[in-house]
Design an enzyme around this catalytic site. Structure first.
Site, PDB file in Angstrom:
ATOM      1  CG  ASP A 175      -2.758  -5.094  -1.948  1.00  0.00           C
ATOM      2  OD1 ASP A 175      -3.460  -5.439  -1.622  1.00  0.00           O
ATOM      3  OD2 ASP A 175      -1.880  -5.059  -1.765  1.00  0.00           O
ATOM      4  CD  GLN A 177      -0.764  -8.547   0.636  1.00  0.00           C
ATOM      5  OE1 GLN A 177       0.271  -7.371   0.237  1.00  0.00           O
ATOM      6  NE2 GLN A 177      -0.913  -8.461   1.720  1.00  0.00           N
ATOM      7  NE  ARG A 184       2.900  -8.852   5.354  1.00  0.00           N
ATOM      8  CZ  ARG A 184       1.647  -8.965   5.074  1.00  0.00           C
ATOM      9  NH1 ARG A 184       1.051  -9.402   6.133  1.00  0.00           N
ATOM     10  NH2 ARG A 184       0.866  -7.743   5.025  1.00  0.00           N
ATOM     11  CG  HIS A 204      -3.944  -0.063  -2.190  1.00  0.00           C
ATOM     12  ND1 HIS A 204      -2.816  -0.655  -2.501  1.00  0.00           N
ATOM     13  CD2 HIS A 204      -3.839  -0.817  -0.600  1.00  0.00           C
ATOM     14  CE1 HIS A 204      -2.498  -2.009  -1.635  1.00  0.00           C
ATOM     15  NE2 HIS A 204      -3.139  -1.733  -0.732  1.00  0.00           N
ATOM     16  CG  HIS A 231      -5.787  -2.017   2.452  1.00  0.00           C
ATOM     17  ND1 HIS A 231      -4.383  -1.138   2.515  1.00  0.00           N
ATOM     18  CD2 HIS A 231      -6.164  -0.600   2.854  1.00  0.00           C
ATOM     19  CE1 HIS A 231      -4.075  -0.443   2.750  1.00  0.00           C
ATOM     20  NE2 HIS A 231      -4.556   0.026   3.564  1.00  0.00           N
ATOM     21  CE  LYS A 249      -7.545  -7.786   9.719  1.00  0.00           C
ATOM     22  NZ  LYS A 249      -7.083  -8.521   9.530  1.00  0.00           N
ATOM     23  CB  CYS A 259      -1.469   0.073   0.939  1.00  0.00           C
ATOM     24  SG  CYS A 259      -0.381  -0.593   2.843  1.00  0.00           S
TER      25      CYS A 259
END
Length: 639
Positions: A386, A384, A366, A388, A518, A472, A337
């Site tokens: 992912d 991910q 991570r 945004h 997200h 979330k 992000c």
RNA sequence: GCUGUUGUAGCUCAGGGGUAGAGCACUUCCUUGGUAAGGAAGAGGUCGUGAGUUCAAAUCUCAUCAACAGCUCCA
């Protein structure tokens, strides 16, 4: 008289002080026989508790979640009773019901439990259950409770009592065993007909590794032996489907001690599978107005100081890497992000171009504690799916609904039919864990709740499960064996746009703050594929599977024909391979069945002459011969 | 990260103070086959890594790494 409201809206009158059990009996003997607990005004309670006021009532049977957990909680007491009988002097910690059964944390002193104790405990529990002992509730004064456990010498219960207020303390007793317990419980031990002690494991008292390690006894019980057998069969099946095992057998991915733990290496077959999954979502996203971007795997530490990730996770992350000359600090990116925020902010934005949807299959790293790593479902480097979404506050709900629709589309396409959604909210008791103003949090939480209500998505709410920057919506997906997995996630975020000072110019020619969503429908490719492998037991949907067919020549005289078949099928955009090993046909069938190739095409003299293939469906045996093109057409209609 | 268990051939595993075994996989040869394992021969391991004890360590001890189970954690 009191009015009792039933779930169907019916209201009936009963004498004040009537118990839920009596009400059940007044409806039918069958219900009275099967009911285990009742919710009275939403609170799950013992059936024998008298009801003194008007109330709504729901009965819980074995089939309900509440029924099961009450049954298992009572079983935990039965387990404790058995342990006390078998091993006098055992001290007890806590003994709750869990998703599949229950456990009791016990301190057995110098004696340690071994697998040989399991059948003994099971026998004892069954023996005690047959006594049909009632679970008797009684309210106790705190002093009396303390006196009881002092006398018994159970320091764990004393510690639990320490945290309780006088007037709220209850004991439950069945047979000889008395426990400090809030309840509720089933009426008596009789329905507990089948018992299995599953496992002994260490668990720290109160989850604190500095404190004493107790023995956690895991067990499960059922009202019928048949249900226990089915459960044990399911556990066996789960073992066979373990994605770590299948990943190795089907050559999808591997781990290497040299590369490092938690860092999966995708083998060619696994990569083929994963790429197809990614392509599917990429196409879908482009159709829905997403713009793909690519960002690097590292980012300046400043980026994460701005985003707040450094402050929040810095010391628990992979530590910064430094440039050799200047000593600049960079972090392996733990999130996409911040990078995407920079992309949004690289030029002024007009309200006319919102929403901006920036998508990336972004690989992040991570640090996970070594004990947490698990196959593909918990790793240190993962990708991910992912994206945004930056939008105006007015667009938020529509964007959120769009993401909900995409996520549901993705899950349906992959054969995940059952799922629930968990709304993960901030812990109101511990606001220091989060960044951002109360106002923004409330707005974001409200947006999620309203959107899910609007589409009628069943949700649960969990306090304290939010991300540090926003609430979330997590999708909890049930696999073919009924196990729940957290996969996709959607998060509403008012905070990062502020931290990155992101703006757009509105129709009023003023600068405004966009809202950010997200979202990751798969969650991570690694985890999703791990769950998918277990869900379909390695038998992937035809459109996804690395090889759709294998061509098995009966002898090497027909290898040339086999390759002709392959060429023709590939021209139809189907994929597979020729098993041209010098082996018997029986052997080739066996090996490729075990590799879970959906279609085996057997070719020999007959087929070569007729221009056909003999089709064998995985797990279903011989389907007869068809022409090559006929097979291609058939397969394509199944995609 | 904590507690416990495990680490021997590509895989599954047996063995065990005197420098290693099985089945499958692999290679070669024979076999040329019709719907879930054809036959024979061969090759392959400094027993996770490092240190210690010992005349001698794969075997015992310690450390370390990894896997597994559980706990704690999860942007």
């Amino acid at each position: 008289m009191i009015n009792i409201t039933f779930p169907d809206g019916n209201i009936r009158q009963y004498a004040a002080g009537t118990t839920a059990m009596e009400i059940a009996r007044s409806i039918s003997e069958g219900l009275a026989r099967n009911v285990l607990a009742a919710s009275v005004n939403g609170e799950v309670r013992d059936l024998q508790r008298p009801i003194h006021e008007d109330a709504s009532i729901t009965f819980h049977k074995w089939e309900d979640k509440e029924g099961k957990s009450t049954f298992w909680h009572s079983s935990a007491h039965l387990l404790a009773e058995a342990l006390e009988a078998l091993y006098p002097g055992t001290k007890f910690g806590i003994g709750p019901a869990i998703d599949n059964g229950f456990y009791y944390d016990v301190d057995t002193g110098d004696r340690s439990l071994t697998p040989a104790d399991m059948p003994k405990i099971e026998q004892k529990m069954l023996e005690l259950a047959r006594n049909k002992s009632e679970y008797q509730r009684r309210e106790v004064a705190k002093n009396d409770a303390i006196a009881y456990f002092k006398e018994k010498g159970d320091e764990y219960k004393l510690e639990l009592l320490d945290g309780l207020e006088d007037g709220t303390i209850t004991f439950y007793q069945q047979g000889e065993f008395v426990d400090l317990c809030r309840g509720p419980h089933i009426p008596n031990t009789e329905p507990i007909k089948a018992v299995k002690v599953l496992n002994f494991a260490g668990a720290y008292w109160r989850g604190d590794e500095k404190r004493k390690q107790l023995t956690r006894v895991y067990a499960i019980t059922f009202p019928k032996q048949k249900e226990l057998d089915e459960y044990l069969h399911m556990v066996e099946e789960a073992k066979k489907r373990d994605h770590r095992k299948l990943g190795q057998e089907l050559e999808l991915f591997m781990f290497s001690e040299k590369v490092g733990s938690g860092l999966p290496l995708w083998l060619p077959k696994g990569t083929a599978l994963r790429s197809r999954l990614e392509d599917f979502l990429k196409k879908e996203q482009i159709r829905r107005g997403y713009q793909p971007v690519i960002t690097p795997h590292i980012g300046s530490k400043k980026l994460y100081v701005t985003s707040g990730h450094w402050e929040k996770y810095g010391k628990d992350s992979f530590q910064p890497i430094f440039t050799p000359q200047e000593g600049e600090e960079f972090l392996l990116k733990p999130m996409n992000c911040p990078h995407h925020c920079e992309i949004y902010g690289h030029r002024p934005r007009s309200y006319r171009e919102l929403p901006v949807r920036i998508a990336e299959f972004g690989t992040v790293y991570r640090y996970e504690q070594s004990g947490e790593l698990h196959g593909l479902t918990r790793v240190r480097g993962f990708t991910q799916d992912d994206a945004h979404l930056f939008c105006t506050p007015e667009q938020l709900k529509e964007e959120f609904l769009g993401v909900l629709d995409l996520t549901r589309h993705v899950l349906a396409k992959l054969g995940f039919e059952k799922f629930t959604a968990q709304i993960s909210l901030r812990d109101p008791e511990n606001k220091a864990k989060y960044i951002g103003s109360d106002e923004n949090w409330e707005k974001a939480e409200r947006a999620i709740i309203e959107a899910t209500e609007e589409v009628g998505l069943p949700t649960t709410r969990e306090l304290g499960e939010a991300a540090f920057y926003g609430p979330k919506l997590d999708f909890m997906v049930k696999d073919a064996l009924g196990r729940s997995w957290q996969l996709g996630t959607i998060q509403v975020d008012y905070n990062l746009p502020e931290r990155f000072n992101l703006t757009y110019v509105g129709a009023d020619n003023q600068e405004h703050r966009p809202v950010m969503i997200h979202r990751a429908p798969f969650g991570s490719m690694e985890r999703f594929i791990g769950v998918l492998i277990e869900h379909c037991a390695g038998k992937f949907p035809l459109w996804l599977t690395p090889d759709q067919f294998a061509i098995l020549p009966v002898s090497d005289r027909f290898v040339d024909y086999a390759y002709q078949v392959k060429q023709q099928l590939e021209a139809e955009e189907l994929r597979g391979f020729v098993d041209d090993r010098n082996e018997t046909i029986g052997r080739k069938i066996r090996d490729n069945e075990m590799k879970r190739i959906p279609f085996l095409l057997i070719v020999g003299e007959k087929e070569a002459e007729a221009g056909s293939v003999s089709v064998r469906r995985q797990g279903e045996g011989d389907q007869g011969a068809v022409s090559i093109m006929e097979f291609a057409t058939q397969l394509k209609t199944m995609l």
